[in-house]
Design a protein around this motif. Structure first.
Motif, PDB file in Angstrom:
ATOM      1  N   PHE A 100     -27.951  -3.329  37.644  1.00  0.00           N
ATOM      2  CA  PHE A 100     -26.673  -3.453  38.349  1.00  0.00           C
ATOM      3  C   PHE A 100     -26.166  -4.882  38.223  1.00  0.00           C
ATOM      4  CE2 PHE A 100     -24.099  -4.514  42.036  1.00  0.00           C
ATOM      5  CZ  PHE A 100     -23.145  -3.527  41.977  1.00  0.00           C
ATOM      6  N   ASN A 101     -24.855  -5.020  38.056  1.00  0.00           N
ATOM      7  CA  ASN A 101     -24.247  -6.342  38.109  1.00  0.00           C
ATOM      8  C   ASN A 101     -22.974  -6.255  38.937  1.00  0.00           C
ATOM      9  OD1 ASN A 101     -21.916  -5.797  36.328  1.00  0.00           O
ATOM     10  ND2 ASN A 101     -23.475  -5.587  34.745  1.00  0.00           N
ATOM     11  N   ARG A 102     -22.558  -7.375  39.493  1.00  0.00           N
ATOM     12  CA  ARG A 102     -21.392  -7.391  40.390  1.00  0.00           C
ATOM     13  C   ARG A 102     -20.100  -7.015  39.676  1.00  0.00           C
ATOM     14  NH1 ARG A 102     -24.178 -12.156  42.444  1.00  0.00           N
ATOM     15  NH2 ARG A 102     -23.009 -13.307  40.886  1.00  0.00           N
ATOM     16  N   ARG A 103     -20.057  -7.145  38.359  1.00  0.00           N
ATOM     17  CA  ARG A 103     -18.846  -6.774  37.626  1.00  0.00           C
ATOM     18  C   ARG A 103     -18.551  -5.282  37.754  1.00  0.00           C
ATOM     19  NH1 ARG A 103     -21.946  -9.343  34.116  1.00  0.00           N
ATOM     20  NH2 ARG A 103     -21.996  -7.632  32.622  1.00  0.00           N
ATOM     21  N   GLN A 104     -19.558  -4.482  38.051  1.00  0.00           N
ATOM     22  CA  GLN A 104     -19.361  -3.042  38.195  1.00  0.00           C
ATOM     23  C   GLN A 104     -18.543  -2.687  39.441  1.00  0.00           C
ATOM     24  OE1 GLN A 104     -23.340  -1.538  38.238  1.00  0.00           O
ATOM     25  NE2 GLN A 104     -23.554  -1.624  36.009  1.00  0.00           N
ATOM     26  N   ASN A 105     -18.399  -3.616  40.361  1.00  0.00           N
ATOM     27  CA  ASN A 105     -17.630  -3.361  41.582  1.00  0.00           C
ATOM     28  C   ASN A 105     -16.131  -3.357  41.346  1.00  0.00           C
ATOM     29  OD1 ASN A 105     -19.919  -3.168  43.183  1.00  0.00           O
ATOM     30  ND2 ASN A 105     -19.949  -5.360  43.622  1.00  0.00           N
ATOM     31  N   TYR A 106     -15.679  -3.862  40.213  1.00  0.00           N
ATOM     32  CA  TYR A 106     -14.253  -3.992  39.937  1.00  0.00           C
ATOM     33  C   TYR A 106     -13.892  -3.136  38.727  1.00  0.00           C
ATOM     34  CZ  TYR A 106     -15.081  -7.994  42.925  1.00  0.00           C
ATOM     35  OH  TYR A 106     -15.467  -8.790  43.966  1.00  0.00           O
ATOM     36  N   SER A 107     -12.944  -2.223  38.922  1.00  0.00           N
ATOM     37  CA  SER A 107     -12.614  -1.263  37.859  1.00  0.00           C
ATOM     38  C   SER A 107     -12.111  -1.959  36.596  1.00  0.00           C
ATOM     39  CB  SER A 107     -11.604  -0.239  38.354  1.00  0.00           C
ATOM     40  OG  SER A 107     -10.432  -0.881  38.809  1.00  0.00           O
ATOM     41  N   ILE A 108     -11.348  -3.023  36.710  1.00  0.00           N
ATOM     42  CA  ILE A 108     -10.845  -3.703  35.513  1.00  0.00           C
ATOM     43  C   ILE A 108     -11.999  -4.328  34.719  1.00  0.00           C
ATOM     44  CG2 ILE A 108     -10.340  -5.880  36.700  1.00  0.00           C
ATOM     45  CD1 ILE A 108      -8.295  -4.362  33.828  1.00  0.00           C
ATOM     46  N   LEU A 109     -12.980  -4.861  35.420  1.00  0.00           N
ATOM     47  CA  LEU A 109     -14.137  -5.446  34.726  1.00  0.00           C
ATOM     48  C   LEU A 109     -15.012  -4.377  34.096  1.00  0.00           C
ATOM     49  CD1 LEU A 109     -15.087  -8.380  37.112  1.00  0.00           C
ATOM     50  CD2 LEU A 109     -13.802  -8.460  34.972  1.00  0.00           C
ATOM     51  N   ARG A 110     -15.065  -3.186  34.712  1.00  0.00           N
ATOM     52  CA  ARG A 110     -15.810  -2.081  34.091  1.00  0.00           C
ATOM     53  C   ARG A 110     -15.174  -1.700  32.765  1.00  0.00           C
ATOM     54  NH1 ARG A 110     -16.584   0.611  39.443  1.00  0.00           N
ATOM     55  NH2 ARG A 110     -14.508   1.407  39.035  1.00  0.00           N
ATOM     56  N   ILE A 111     -13.839  -1.699  32.706  1.00  0.00           N
ATOM     57  CA  ILE A 111     -13.131  -1.378  31.470  1.00  0.00           C
ATOM     58  C   ILE A 111     -13.388  -2.450  30.411  1.00  0.00           C
ATOM     59  CG2 ILE A 111     -10.839  -1.124  30.449  1.00  0.00           C
ATOM     60  CD1 ILE A 111      -9.986   0.067  33.219  1.00  0.00           C
ATOM     61  N   ILE A 112     -13.311  -3.701  30.824  1.00  0.00           N
ATOM     62  CA  ILE A 112     -13.566  -4.804  29.890  1.00  0.00           C
ATOM     63  C   ILE A 112     -15.004  -4.753  29.381  1.00  0.00           C
ATOM     64  CG2 ILE A 112     -13.745  -7.323  29.715  1.00  0.00           C
ATOM     65  CD1 ILE A 112     -11.344  -7.436  31.706  1.00  0.00           C
ATOM     66  N   ASP A 113     -15.952  -4.549  30.298  1.00  0.00           N
ATOM     67  CA  ASP A 113     -17.359  -4.459  29.892  1.00  0.00           C
ATOM     68  C   ASP A 113     -17.583  -3.303  28.923  1.00  0.00           C
ATOM     69  OD1 ASP A 113     -18.170  -6.670  31.281  1.00  0.00           O
ATOM     70  OD2 ASP A 113     -19.305  -5.572  32.811  1.00  0.00           O
ATOM     71  N   SER A 114     -16.948  -2.165  29.174  1.00  0.00           N
ATOM     72  CA  SER A 114     -17.101  -1.013  28.274  1.00  0.00           C
ATOM     73  C   SER A 114     -16.644  -1.352  26.865  1.00  0.00           C
ATOM     74  CB  SER A 114     -16.311   0.183  28.787  1.00  0.00           C
ATOM     75  OG  SER A 114     -16.833   0.640  29.988  1.00  0.00           O
ATOM     76  N   PHE A 115     -15.535  -2.076  26.770  1.00  0.00           N
ATOM     77  CA  PHE A 115     -15.051  -2.501  25.461  1.00  0.00           C
ATOM     78  C   PHE A 115     -16.095  -3.374  24.756  1.00  0.00           C
ATOM     79  CE2 PHE A 115     -13.159  -5.935  22.980  1.00  0.00           C
ATOM     80  CZ  PHE A 115     -12.568  -5.212  21.968  1.00  0.00           C
ATOM     81  N   PHE A 116     -16.643  -4.347  25.461  1.00  0.00           N
ATOM     82  CA  PHE A 116     -17.606  -5.254  24.837  1.00  0.00           C
ATOM     83  C   PHE A 116     -18.933  -4.553  24.541  1.00  0.00           C
ATOM     84  CE2 PHE A 116     -14.631  -8.422  26.328  1.00  0.00           C
ATOM     85  CZ  PHE A 116     -14.597  -9.286  25.240  1.00  0.00           C
ATOM     86  N   TYR A 117     -19.396  -3.688  25.443  1.00  0.00           N
ATOM     87  CA  TYR A 117     -20.621  -2.938  25.174  1.00  0.00           C
ATOM     88  C   TYR A 117     -20.468  -2.094  23.905  1.00  0.00           C
ATOM     89  CZ  TYR A 117     -22.780  -3.922  29.760  1.00  0.00           C
ATOM     90  OH  TYR A 117     -23.354  -4.527  30.840  1.00  0.00           O
ATOM     91  N   SER A 118     -19.291  -1.571  23.664  1.00  0.00           N
ATOM     92  CA  SER A 118     -19.076  -0.729  22.485  1.00  0.00           C
ATOM     93  C   SER A 118     -19.184  -1.511  21.176  1.00  0.00           C
ATOM     94  CB  SER A 118     -17.716  -0.040  22.571  1.00  0.00           C
ATOM     95  OG  SER A 118     -16.660  -0.964  22.365  1.00  0.00           O
ATOM     96  N   ARG A 119     -19.122  -2.816  21.228  1.00  0.00           N
ATOM     97  CA  ARG A 119     -19.234  -3.655  20.030  1.00  0.00           C
ATOM     98  C   ARG A 119     -20.682  -3.926  19.641  1.00  0.00           C
ATOM     99  NH1 ARG A 119     -14.857  -1.837  19.652  1.00  0.00           N
ATOM    100  NH2 ARG A 119     -12.933  -3.004  19.781  1.00  0.00           N
ATOM    101  N   TYR A 120     -21.611  -3.472  20.435  1.00  0.00           N
ATOM    102  CA  TYR A 120     -23.034  -3.690  20.174  1.00  0.00           C
ATOM    103  C   TYR A 120     -23.654  -2.426  19.589  1.00  0.00           C
ATOM    104  CZ  TYR A 120     -22.916  -8.100  22.655  1.00  0.00           C
ATOM    105  OH  TYR A 120     -22.642  -9.395  23.016  1.00  0.00           O
ATOM    106  N   ALA A 121     -24.577  -2.620  18.638  1.00  0.00           N
ATOM    107  CA  ALA A 121     -25.273  -1.482  18.038  1.00  0.00           C
ATOM    108  C   ALA A 121     -26.187  -0.826  19.060  1.00  0.00           C
ATOM    109  CB  ALA A 121     -26.082  -1.937  16.827  1.00  0.00           C
ATOM    110  N   LYS A 122     -26.831  -1.633  19.893  1.00  0.00           N
ATOM    111  CA  LYS A 122     -27.730  -1.130  20.938  1.00  0.00           C
ATOM    112  C   LYS A 122     -27.555  -1.969  22.178  1.00  0.00           C
ATOM    113  CE  LYS A 122     -30.048   2.016  18.687  1.00  0.00           C
ATOM    114  NZ  LYS A 122     -29.921   3.399  18.995  1.00  0.00           N
ATOM    115  N   VAL A 123     -27.606  -1.306  23.323  1.00  0.00           N
ATOM    116  CA  VAL A 123     -27.621  -1.984  24.613  1.00  0.00           C
ATOM    117  C   VAL A 123     -28.892  -1.523  25.323  1.00  0.00           C
ATOM    118  CG1 VAL A 123     -26.482  -2.289  26.846  1.00  0.00           C
ATOM    119  CG2 VAL A 123     -25.112  -2.077  24.751  1.00  0.00           C
TER     120      VAL A 123
END
Length: 127
Positions: A100-123
Motif C-alpha cells: 500500500f502507498n498513500r498515492r492510492q488514496n487519490y484517484s488522479i494519482l491512481r491514474i498516473i501510477d497506472s500509466f507509469f506501471y504500464s511502462r514496466y515489463a514487470k512490477v
C-alpha cells in the motif's frame, strides 16, 4: 548490465536489498537519485555506484553507458516515474516495497501510477 535505481542509500528494506545485490559478483550498477553519504555501504563494494542523479558526472555516466544497460530495475517512489523518463527504451522492472502507498488514496494519482506501471515489463511487490 543491470542498473538499480533507488532514492538514496539510507537504511531501509529496499536499500538493504540493493546493497545485497551490490555485494555479489554479478555485474550490477546502482544509481541513487540523491547524493550518496560519505560512509555509504554502497561504496564499500566492488560494483559501480553513482549518486546524485542530477550531477553532471552522473548524467555523463548515463550517456556513456546507455547502450550497455540492458535492464533498469527501479525501487521505490519517485524512481517509478524517473526511470520511465530517463530510460524510455530499456527493459524496466519495478519493485514496490509495500502493498500500500498513500498515492492510492487519490484517484488522479491512481491514474498516473497506472500509466507509469504500464511502462514496466514487470512490477513486483514485496512487503
Amino acid at each position: 548490465m543491470i542498473l538499480h535505481v533507488i532514492n538514496d542509500d539510507l537504511s531501509g528494506g529496499a536499500q538493504v536489498l540493493v546493497g545485497g545485490y551490490l555485494e555479489t559478483n554479478h555485474h550490477w550498477c546502482c544509481l541513487s537519485v540523491k547524493k550518496l553519504s560519505q560512509d555509504s555501504k554502497y561504496l564499500s563494494g566492488s560494483q559501480e555506484v553513482h549518486g546524485g542523479l542530477f550531477q553532471i558526472s552522473t548524467l555523463m555516466w548515463i550517456v556513456k553507458n546507455y547502450r550497455k544497460i540492458k535492464i533498469v530495475h527501479a525501487h521505490l517512489f519517485p524512481t517509478l516515474y524517473l526511470a520511465v523518463f530517463i530510460f524510455p527504451f530499456k527493459l524496466k522492472i519495478f519493485t514496490e516495497h509495500s502493498t500500500f502507498n498513500r498515492r492510492q488514496n487519490y484517484s488522479i494519482l491512481r491514474i498516473i501510477d497506472s500509466f507509469f506501471y504500464s511502462r514496466y515489463a514487470k512490477v513486483v511487490c514485496i512487503s
